[in-house]
Design a protein around this motif. Structure first.
Motif, PDB file in Angstrom:
ATOM      1  N   GLU A   4      40.575  36.674  42.523  1.00 28.05           N
ATOM      2  CA  GLU A   4      40.608  38.138  42.450  1.00 28.05           C
ATOM      3  C   GLU A   4      39.988  38.763  43.695  1.00 28.05           C
ATOM      4  OE1 GLU A   4      38.734  38.955  38.687  1.00 28.05           O
ATOM      5  OE2 GLU A   4      40.679  38.962  37.661  1.00 28.05           O
ATOM      6  N   ALA A   5      38.918  38.135  44.197  1.00 26.50           N
ATOM      7  CA  ALA A   5      38.289  38.650  45.421  1.00 26.50           C
ATOM      8  C   ALA A   5      39.322  38.664  46.543  1.00 26.50           C
ATOM      9  CB  ALA A   5      37.084  37.794  45.799  1.00 26.50           C
ATOM     10  N   SER A   6      40.082  37.595  46.638  1.00 25.53           N
ATOM     11  CA  SER A   6      41.092  37.527  47.692  1.00 25.53           C
ATOM     12  C   SER A   6      42.134  38.640  47.539  1.00 25.53           C
ATOM     13  CB  SER A   6      41.764  36.158  47.649  1.00 25.53           C
ATOM     14  OG  SER A   6      42.822  36.094  48.566  1.00 25.53           O
ATOM     15  N   TYR A   7      42.529  38.917  46.290  1.00 25.95           N
ATOM     16  CA  TYR A   7      43.497  39.996  46.060  1.00 25.95           C
ATOM     17  C   TYR A   7      42.911  41.347  46.469  1.00 25.95           C
ATOM     18  CZ  TYR A   7      46.211  36.711  43.156  1.00 25.95           C
ATOM     19  OH  TYR A   7      46.937  35.655  42.697  1.00 25.95           O
ATOM     20  N   LYS A  53      38.153  32.104  38.769  1.00 20.92           N
ATOM     21  CA  LYS A  53      39.093  33.222  38.769  1.00 20.92           C
ATOM     22  C   LYS A  53      38.636  34.323  39.736  1.00 20.92           C
ATOM     23  CE  LYS A  53      40.846  36.436  35.385  1.00 20.92           C
ATOM     24  NZ  LYS A  53      40.076  37.169  34.398  1.00 20.92           N
ATOM     25  N   ASN A  54      37.317  34.486  39.834  1.00 18.42           N
ATOM     26  CA  ASN A  54      36.881  35.624  40.637  1.00 18.42           C
ATOM     27  C   ASN A  54      37.095  35.439  42.134  1.00 18.42           C
ATOM     28  OD1 ASN A  54      34.774  33.993  41.320  1.00 18.42           O
ATOM     29  ND2 ASN A  54      33.216  35.134  40.215  1.00 18.42           N
ATOM     30  N   ILE A  55      37.162  34.204  42.625  1.00 16.18           N
ATOM     31  CA  ILE A  55      37.451  34.103  44.063  1.00 16.18           C
ATOM     32  C   ILE A  55      38.931  34.415  44.334  1.00 16.18           C
ATOM     33  CG2 ILE A  55      35.543  32.495  44.516  1.00 16.18           C
ATOM     34  CD1 ILE A  55      37.582  30.317  45.036  1.00 16.18           C
ATOM     35  N   VAL A 108      42.966  30.048  49.744  1.00 21.14           N
ATOM     36  CA  VAL A 108      41.814  30.079  48.838  1.00 21.14           C
ATOM     37  C   VAL A 108      41.942  29.037  47.725  1.00 21.14           C
ATOM     38  CG1 VAL A 108      40.492  31.477  47.203  1.00 21.14           C
ATOM     39  CG2 VAL A 108      41.313  32.494  49.331  1.00 21.14           C
TER      40      VAL A 108
END
Lengths: 286, 226
Positions: B124-127, B120-122, B140
């Motif tokens: 969110e990182a992209s967002y 999930k965090n990659i 991603v």
């Protein structure tokens, strides 16, 4: 200037509580949100980034409203100019180091400059899976900075790393913060780290800011008159005649101190010196 | 029996059917799996159960209802007849439609587990790096679930090649139109033409094995380390 005033109901492992914070942060400041896990630190950061929605409140960045529950404004994370550094790096596994940065901003000169500054230029064609933890977090820092964020949000960025790497990266973060004129918020439960990096600290407990000030105000308790005091943890107590001798761990330095009967193994203690001047001698660490 | 007398058209039909079904399913499956993986909505469990139906229903049951739906009096059949000028059932297009329904869970469920395997965090990182949901999906999420996509493609393709009951129900066995290789084998056996059945079968076995082999080799290559 960043204004945050938000409320959100959270489920903690000890029951429900409300995250309720109200603060302003001037440009260029380094704020640390300090506290135990499960008290809403990370959620606060995620709310600022737009990854989570508060129940009510207001968030403003340099005059631009990011969130306003009264006016039903809620900018998605994409529209908020923040840099977010995750505890477990969150690098894109399908992209090389260079591509991780280029995904955000294709400016080759900027990318190379920041890679060199973070000392990872030589790794630019490597994939994240081949990097060490410290290297990964450098890449994540570079990726967060390449967008010139108005605020850098650091969610326990160094807690997954070894002590020596952690110390080095703390210096790097401090340097980057100053060089880029960043405004930063660091979530941490490491006192040393907070002391080193932050110029302002919030202590968050059950969703509320229970103390705030400079790290000095927060961490150095005033009720001891001596200037020399350290936090430590009692790891052993043995009786010696009519007194007890406690072994106390102060940041990996073990000391033995005579204590009264009120101290138990496992207690957090403040070890202070009264009545004479401590001598400080420069030593070289290996 | 001379091998040059063999009618290769059933193979061509099976291949065409499987390729078309799989390609269409990729395009339908990705958005469906995306929503089922990341969104919470009212009828989600209902949809999940519905989409799994083809897994447990006998192909004849599915084929029967599809035949009613696509026949002259079914609503889909009527619409199709107006648009295309011929019936949907007993035509190649009908087979494609039926295969899509039949193979749907074989595409969607691997994709769902693929979507759920992406940290999930990659996403969110992209967002937080300013990337839209669509760009995040293509640059991603999907690149980091290639093995799942490949599994979905493999299963749908293999399942369509091996399809028999549904095809027989909605397509019958019309030469050059709906007589795919699995049906051609059945017919050859019925007519006691064992040599033709043998040739069809062995070609199918070799072809299927090679397809799977290539896909699994690719899958190894695609495994992304996180």
């Amino acid at each position: 200037m960043i204004k945050v005033n938000v409320k959100k109901k959270l489920k903690g492992y000890k029951g429900d509580f409300t995250l309720d914070v109200d603060f302003e942060l001037e440009k260029g400041k380094f704020l640390s949100v300090f506290g135990k896990s499960g008290h809403g630190k990370t959620t606060l950061l995620r709310i600022i980034a737009g990854l989570e929605k508060p129940d009510e409140g207001y968030i403003e960045f340099n005059g631009k409203v990011y969130f306003d529950s009264n006016k039903k404004i809620n900018l998605p994370p994409q529209k908020r100019n923040v840099g977010f550094v995750f505890q477990d790096f969150a690098l894109f596994p399908n992209m090389t180091v260079y591509e991780n940065l280029a995904f955000v901003n294709r400016n080759e000169r900027n990318i190379n400059e920041i890679l060199k500054k973070l000392e990872i230029y030589e790794l630019k064609d490597r994939y994240p899976s081949t990097l060490s933890g410290g290297q990964k977090q450098r890449v994540a820092l570079g990726r967060a900075l390449i967008r010139n964020p108005e605020i850098l949000l650091l969610d326990e960025p160094l807690s997954a790393l070894d002590e020596s790497i952690r110390l080095k990266l703390q210096d790097e973060i401090k340097k980057l913060h100053n060089e880029y004129g960043l405004t930063s918020i660091l979530v941490s439960h490491d006192k040393k780290e907070v002391f080193k990096l932050a110029d302002r600290v919030f202590v968050l407990e059950n969703g509320k800011i229970i103390k705030q000030g400079t790290p000095r105000d927060i961490f150095i308790e005033k009720d001891i008159s001596g200037k020399f005091s350290f936090y430590g943890q009692v790891i052993d107590i043995r009786p010696a005649g009519i007194v007890n001798i406690a072994t106390i761990d102060i940041n990996d330095n073990l000391v033995e101190v005579v204590v009264g009967n009120d101290v138990k193994i496992g207690d957090s203690v403040l070890v202070g010196v009264k009545g004479f001047n401590p001598v400080v001698k420069v030593i070289s660490l290996l | 029996m001379d091998i040059s007398n063999i009618d290769w058209i059933p193979f061509w039909l099976s291949l065409k059917l499987a390729v078309m079904t799989t390609v269409i399913l990729v395009f339908i499956g990705i958005p469906v799996a995306y929503f089922l993986s990341y969104k919470n909505f009212k009828f989600k469990t209902f949809l999940e159960a519905l989409f799994s139906l083809p897994l447990i229903l006998p192909p004849t049951v599915l084929g029967f209802y599809l035949l009613l739906l696509m026949g002259k009096n079914g609503w889909l059949g009527k619409i199709w007849e107006k648009l295309a000028g011929h019936q949907l059932a007993f035509h190649f297009e009908g087979l494609v439609f039926a295969s899509i329904v039949f193979s749907f869970p074989f595409m969607v469920y691997p994709l769902i587990s693929g979507f759920k395997s992406v940290p999930k965090n990659i996403i969110e990182a992209s967002y937080t790096l300013g990337k839209s949901k669509v760009e995040t999906l293509f640059k991603v999420i999907l690149p980091n679930m290639k093995p799942a996509i490949l599994t979905g493609i493999t299963l749908s393709f293999a399942h369509t090649i091996g399809e028999f009951g549904v095809v027989l129900m909605v397509g019958g066995s019309i030469d050059g139109q709906t007589k795919v290789v699995s049906i051609a084998i059945y017919e050859a056996v019925e007519q006691l033409d064992y040599s033709t059945a043998h040739i069809y079968s062995i070609v199918l076995v070799v072809f299927s094995f090679l397809t799977l082999l290539i896909l699994y080799l690719l899958n190894k290559k695609f495994e992304v380390k996180i």
